[in-house]
Design an enzyme around this catalytic site. Sequence first.
Site, PDB file in Angstrom:
ATOM      1  N   GLU A   1       3.117   2.494  -5.763  1.00 58.38           N
ATOM      2  CA  GLU A   1       2.799   3.658  -4.919  1.00 58.38           C
ATOM      3  C   GLU A   1       2.976   3.314  -3.441  1.00 58.38           C
ATOM      4  O   GLU A   1       3.547   4.076  -2.663  1.00 58.38           O
ATOM      5  CB  GLU A   1       1.355   4.115  -5.191  1.00 58.38           C
ATOM      6  CG  GLU A   1       0.887   5.195  -4.230  1.00 58.38           C
ATOM      7  CD  GLU A   1      -0.368   5.943  -4.674  1.00 58.38           C
ATOM      8  OE1 GLU A   1      -0.768   5.823  -5.852  1.00 58.38           O
ATOM      9  OE2 GLU A   1      -0.939   6.646  -3.832  1.00 58.38           O
ATOM     10  N   ARG A   2       2.496   2.129  -3.059  1.00 58.79           N
ATOM     11  CA  ARG A   2       2.525   1.766  -1.633  1.00 58.79           C
ATOM     12  C   ARG A   2       3.924   1.401  -1.160  1.00 58.79           C
ATOM     13  O   ARG A   2       4.332   1.769  -0.060  1.00 58.79           O
ATOM     14  CB  ARG A   2       1.493   0.663  -1.377  1.00 58.79           C
ATOM     15  CG  ARG A   2       0.090   1.256  -1.449  1.00 58.79           C
ATOM     16  CD  ARG A   2      -1.040   0.269  -1.523  1.00 58.79           C
ATOM     17  NE  ARG A   2      -2.286   1.023  -1.740  1.00 58.79           N
ATOM     18  CZ  ARG A   2      -3.433   0.499  -2.162  1.00 58.79           C
ATOM     19  NH1 ARG A   2      -3.511  -0.795  -2.421  1.00 58.79           N
ATOM     20  NH2 ARG A   2      -4.500   1.268  -2.323  1.00 58.79           N
TER      21      ARG A   2
END
Length: 385
Positions: free
Chosen positions: A242-243
Amino acid sequence: MLFTDEHDLLRQSLRTLIAREITPHVEEWEEARIFPAHEVFKKLGKEGFLGLTKPTEYGGAGLDYSYAVAMAEELGHIPAGGVGLAIGVQTDMCTPARARFGSEELKQEFLAPSIAGDLVGCIGVSETGAGSDVAGLKTYARKDGDDYVISGSKMWITNGIQADWMCCLVNTSDDKPHKNKSLVIVPMNTKGVERAKKLHKLGMWSSDTAQIFFDEVRVPQRYRVGPEGAGFMLQMLQFQEERMWGAANAITAMEDAIAETIKYTRQRSTFGRPLIDNQVVHFRLAELATEVECLKSLVYRACEEFISGKDVTRLASMAKLKAGRLAREVSDGCLQFWGGMGYMWESKISRMYRDSRLASIGGGADEIMLGIICKLDGTLPGKAS
Ligand SMILES: Cc1cc2nc3c(=O)[nH]c(=O)nc-3n(C[C@H](O)[C@H](O)[C@H](O)COP(=O)(O)OP(=O)(O)OC[C@H]3O[C@@H](n4cnc5c(N)ncnc54)[C@H](O)[C@@H]3O)c2cc1C
């Protein structure tokens, strides 16, 4: 990280799809504060874009993470951040844990159709009382026979209004907060799931964001991803993708903001000369472009290490932190040079300013990234070796 001709080919075909199926509609979707996720995902799924890094057995392409980065960058060019965000949730936020740790049944029932674009997913971690403090979430899944019965709520859920299923982090025991959680797939048409509210936001208008309530929602225990009690750890792992995705996606949005600002300040004259001819303007834009290149290098390095199997928690957290802060700096710095035009709702730069503000908050706020980096570097109070 060297991108190859294959990456360029992928970018080119995604660019064509975006130009044909997405860009012509973004104004309408922004206005409606939602976009037709099923329709758009089906088109992306048909061309293989929803499973680039997923196993081939489930319809994915089995490629390494550099292709996900290339795709995230390409999505950053969409002139409304919300659409790319919704796609990123599907490809890199709610599916990685399942692809890695889900049972064969879960992969067949939820992963394969999501890769095909037949199902829309969402990720349910945050709650009104637990956003940064993930360990403090309250939604509880009690066991009843072979089922879990879930009660509680989730807040700020991207795709929440349209999703067919949620990858939901819940408490499954009264053990310690890092050992009592599990990731459970909740079909959103199950009795007791209420999509309570479509939330009105500062930016990212095309993407729907929902508050969801669970009232005695019954799902089979076999819908759990991985072992019971491992949910916190699995979610932390899932946050890596996600990051990195979020940081990669921010790069191109910033590059576009700088390019648009160069264009605008070239044709806008003040005091008898183009705005860009003022050193304060072209130097500032060069400074911002340099910062974006630094972010790019960081993202690519995190990606390379991730591909080689290393733990990239530190680099991914740094990339996310830098992306959030830089997105604020670039959008604010560029908007300044647009003057009154920049302050107008309909200007491209004002949308980028509103959309990009999320990057320092969603998926772990800047301060949470700093906390992770400090923890890994051993600089938290009382942790000196
Ligand atoms: C548009 C949007 C989409 C989202 N999509 C999703 C989604 O799909 N799924 C999902 O699960 N969540 C989603 N979220 C939620 C998001 O991840 C949380 O908002 C975020 O993690 C911050 O949590 P919070 O809002 O509860 O802020 P809080 O935890 O209340 O923190 C408020 C602020 O305090 C600061 N802060 C917090 N803790 C500390 C600390 N220890 N030290 C110093 N400062 C601190 C930070 O600056 C933070 O921004 C979304 C949010 C938004 C706005």
